[in-house]
Design an enzyme around this catalytic site. Structure first.
Site, PDB file in Angstrom:
ATOM      1  N   HIS A 184      -5.609   6.941  -3.052  1.00 29.90           N
ATOM      2  CA  HIS A 184      -6.367   5.896  -2.591  1.00 29.90           C
ATOM      3  C   HIS A 184      -7.512   5.671  -3.612  1.00 29.90           C
ATOM      4  O   HIS A 184      -8.075   6.619  -4.270  1.00 29.90           O
ATOM      5  CB  HIS A 184      -7.169   6.343  -1.447  1.00 29.90           C
ATOM      6  CG  HIS A 184      -6.174   6.310  -0.145  1.00 29.90           C
ATOM      7  ND1 HIS A 184      -5.788   7.253   0.740  1.00 29.90           N
ATOM      8  CD2 HIS A 184      -5.561   5.255   0.388  1.00 29.90           C
ATOM      9  CE1 HIS A 184      -4.919   6.775   1.596  1.00 29.90           C
ATOM     10  NE2 HIS A 184      -4.746   5.904   1.382  1.00 29.90           N
ATOM     11  N   HIS A 227       0.857  -1.171  -0.072  1.00 30.57           N
ATOM     12  CA  HIS A 227       0.005   0.127   0.076  1.00 30.57           C
ATOM     13  C   HIS A 227       0.702   1.339  -0.049  1.00 30.57           C
ATOM     14  O   HIS A 227       0.741   2.267  -0.674  1.00 30.57           O
ATOM     15  CB  HIS A 227      -1.041  -0.119   1.172  1.00 30.57           C
ATOM     16  CG  HIS A 227      -1.933   1.239   1.289  1.00 30.57           C
ATOM     17  ND1 HIS A 227      -3.232   1.246   0.971  1.00 30.57           N
ATOM     18  CD2 HIS A 227      -1.769   2.300   1.764  1.00 30.57           C
ATOM     19  CE1 HIS A 227      -3.837   2.240   1.184  1.00 30.57           C
ATOM     20  NE2 HIS A 227      -2.739   3.020   1.720  1.00 30.57           N
ATOM     21  N   GLU A 228       1.874   1.465   0.943  1.00 33.17           N
ATOM     22  CA  GLU A 228       2.534   2.666   1.010  1.00 33.17           C
ATOM     23  C   GLU A 228       3.594   2.695  -0.209  1.00 33.17           C
ATOM     24  O   GLU A 228       3.804   3.703  -0.550  1.00 33.17           O
ATOM     25  CB  GLU A 228       3.504   2.606   2.211  1.00 33.17           C
ATOM     26  CG  GLU A 228       2.737   2.456   3.442  1.00 33.17           C
ATOM     27  CD  GLU A 228       1.568   3.552   3.786  1.00 33.17           C
ATOM     28  OE1 GLU A 228       1.944   4.621   3.065  1.00 33.17           O
ATOM     29  OE2 GLU A 228       0.644   3.370   4.384  1.00 33.17           O
ATOM     30  N   TYR A 234     -10.029   2.440   0.825  1.00 35.15           N
ATOM     31  CA  TYR A 234     -10.613   2.428   2.343  1.00 35.15           C
ATOM     32  C   TYR A 234     -11.344   1.196   2.628  1.00 35.15           C
ATOM     33  O   TYR A 234     -12.107   0.759   1.823  1.00 35.15           O
ATOM     34  CB  TYR A 234     -11.431   3.794   2.554  1.00 35.15           C
ATOM     35  CG  TYR A 234     -10.460   5.118   2.525  1.00 35.15           C
ATOM     36  CD1 TYR A 234      -9.211   5.248   2.385  1.00 35.15           C
ATOM     37  CD2 TYR A 234     -11.180   6.132   3.062  1.00 35.15           C
ATOM     38  CE1 TYR A 234      -8.695   6.445   2.534  1.00 35.15           C
ATOM     39  CE2 TYR A 234     -10.614   7.653   3.089  1.00 35.15           C
ATOM     40  CZ  TYR A 234      -9.195   7.437   3.024  1.00 35.15           C
ATOM     41  OH  TYR A 234      -8.767   8.690   2.952  1.00 35.15           O
ATOM     42  N   HIS A 242       1.626   4.247  -2.936  1.00 37.44           N
ATOM     43  CA  HIS A 242       1.650   5.557  -2.847  1.00 37.44           C
ATOM     44  C   HIS A 242       2.941   6.200  -3.320  1.00 37.44           C
ATOM     45  O   HIS A 242       2.918   7.283  -4.130  1.00 37.44           O
ATOM     46  CB  HIS A 242       1.543   5.936  -1.318  1.00 37.44           C
ATOM     47  CG  HIS A 242       0.189   6.004  -0.779  1.00 37.44           C
ATOM     48  ND1 HIS A 242      -0.967   6.552  -1.620  1.00 37.44           N
ATOM     49  CD2 HIS A 242      -0.320   5.641   0.320  1.00 37.44           C
ATOM     50  CE1 HIS A 242      -2.150   6.259  -0.926  1.00 37.44           C
ATOM     51  NE2 HIS A 242      -1.700   5.985   0.313  1.00 37.44           N
TER      52      HIS A 242
END
Length: 506
Positions: free
Chosen positions: A184, A174-175, A230, A178
């Protein structure tokens, strides 16, 4: 104490000391069992990526580094995801992202980072490389929760992944996503067709976490299962009510915990114009085949299939297999790796022709298959399927060790039925040596290790082992099969064996 209660207590005490399962008595760990051991059959704990990130980041000092959208480090000035924040492409068509890893991460966490990064390498043109002299790089550190900038920010760009709180493949990916330039998923400009934000249930002052971000959809579908989505109750006042409702079906699951989704991979490849042929499988089981099957596959292919199941060990079976034959299978071939990349241990080397391939069992929930064809002759290809097994393995290399599940932690698990198969070339045999410590019982009816020297389970086992002792034997042909069975009562240490493939003397 009531006499009836005393009798029950004594019965349960006896049951606890003997390991006998008595109805009405609470099961107690006994000597030799996995006391306090966590269940490691799942890839990660049952909590989706973003809700876990929010939980970790609750106690962060946000004055030191301004955080928006839960885990994004706020960029000073313009803040948007676009190609100006992407990492440059190299002459060889790869996107090389240099990084440094804090020395505070132990070996287990370093291996977790490698596994997470290697999925990008296998499925996209992104390559996370160790930084040498590069000016712009990711500085991955264990501090202040889980967070990252979006895209390339310049210089030593921090990616904060606190150990052990942020140490899961899904959070790491996930990071890193980014850092590659992705916002997101729920902030897409077209989200109104797929989700509704229930602002009445959003905590006061947190509404801007649901802002729509500048950027592009890349012309790809909305992805409820993206590792970048999310969870349904993100920033909720009442955690029993959603802040995100899916349209039109409110029961659609959003977010997940395992890592990159199929569409996450597609978006990376489109964003960076990657010239790769790959496919990710992330379900418990599926069938797949080579392109055009059962008609001939195309020439000049280099296709990778990455299997990543939610839990268990990958078991891959070929129903049909027909590739061009060539010396040492250098023209068209299939290779299988025990892990997420070509740097993982090799399970099956170059294989071609119509060679029957036995069921291949990996040691983890990840397996990479590479399919290569040259520019001349082709054939119909292959049809295959995969599922999961709780234990076992398939071995083709010249020598290796085989251990029972849980051997390194002190004892094997209950209720196992594991198969380990060693395959040697025709004209070769297999020697097997080692030690075993398995629950002893009459005729080994409880826990046992059955060894089939012929490699065929349909025949009677050559030897059956339980108790404690040594193993030293040789296969009768070019295969050997081990079947390890355990019941639900006692567990001991297990077995550790070494096999060696050798040329049969004529």
């Amino acid at each position: 104490m009531n006499s009836s209660i005393s009798i029950i207590f004594l019965i349960c005490l006896v049951a606890s000391s003997t390991g006998l399962p008595i109805k009405g008595c609470k099961s107690q760990p006994t000597s030799g069992k996995n006391v306090g051991k966590e269940d490691n059959t799942k890839t990660e704990e049952p909590l989706d990526v973003f809700s876990k990130i929010l939980k970790v980041n609750e106690g962060m000092d946000k004055s030191a580094q301004p955080i928006v959208y839960g885990d994004v480090v706020k960029r000073m000035g313009r803040y948007a995801t676009n190609r100006n924040s992407s990492w440059p492409k190299s002459a060889d068509g790869t996107v090389q992202v240099p990084y440094t890893l804090s020395p505070g991460y132990g070996i287990a966490y370093q291996n977790l980072f490698m596994t997470a990064m290697q999925e990008f390498e296998s499925l996209t043109c992104v390559r996370f490389i160790n930084r040498t002299v590069e000016v712009n790089y990711l500085n991955i550190i264990s501090s202040d929760g889980c967070s990252s900038y979006v895209g390339q920010n310049g210089g030593a760009q921090p990616v904060r992944l606190l150990a052990p709180a942020c140490m899961s493949r899904g959070i790491i990916q996930h990071e890193l996503n980014h850092a590659l330039g992705f916002q997101h998923e729920n902030s897409r400009s077209d989200r109104g067709s797929y989700i509704t934000i229930n602002y009445k249930n959003v905590k006061r002052g947190m509404e801007n976490n649901f802002d729509i971000q500048d950027g592009t959809t890349l012309g790809l579908p909305y992805d409820y299962t993206s590792v970048m989505h999310y969870d349904k109750v993100a920033f909720a006042i009442n955690p029993n009510l959603p802040t995100i409702s899916t349209i039109p079906n409110p029961n659609v699951q959003v977010g997940q915990r395992d890592g990159l989704s199929v569409l996450d991979v597609a978006k990376i490849n489109k964003f960076y114009n990657c010239d790769v042929s790959s496919r990710l499988f992330n379900t418990e089981s599926e069938r797949f085949s080579s392109e055009n099957y059962p008609n001939n596959y195309p020439d000049n292919m280099n296709f990778t299939f990455l299997i990543r199941t939610p839990d268990g060990q990958v078991s891959l079976t070929f129903d049909d297999f027909s590739l061009q034959n060539s010396p040492e299978c250098l023209s068209d071939y299939v290779r299988i790796f025990d892990g997420p990349s070509r740097r993982s241990p090799l399970l099956l080397n170059n294989t071609c022709d119509s060679t029957p391939i036995p069921t291949v069992i990996g040691s983890t929930n990840q397996m990479l298959m590479e399919f290569v064809s040259d520019g001349s002759v082709s054939s119909r290809g292959f049809s295959a399927s995969y599922n999961t097994v709780p234990c076992g393995g398939t071995f083709f290399v010249a020598t290796n060790n085989i251990t029972s599940p849980g051997y390194s932690s002190g004892s094997y698990l209950p209720n196992l039925n594991c198969y380990f198969t060693v395959h040697a070339p025709i004209g070769y045999k297999i020697s097997l040596t080692g030690t075993f410590d398995i629950e002893s019982s009459i005729h080994c009816y409880a826990d046992s290790l059955l060894v089939y020297g012929s490699g065929e389970e349909g025949e009677s086992p050559t030897s059956t082992f339980c108790g404690r002792g040594l193993i030293s034997m040789t296969s009768t042909g070019n295969k050997i099969l081990l079947n390890f069975q355990t019941d639900g009562i006692y567990q001991r240490k297990g077995f550790r064996l070494t096999y060696t493939i050798f040329k049969e003397e004529i």
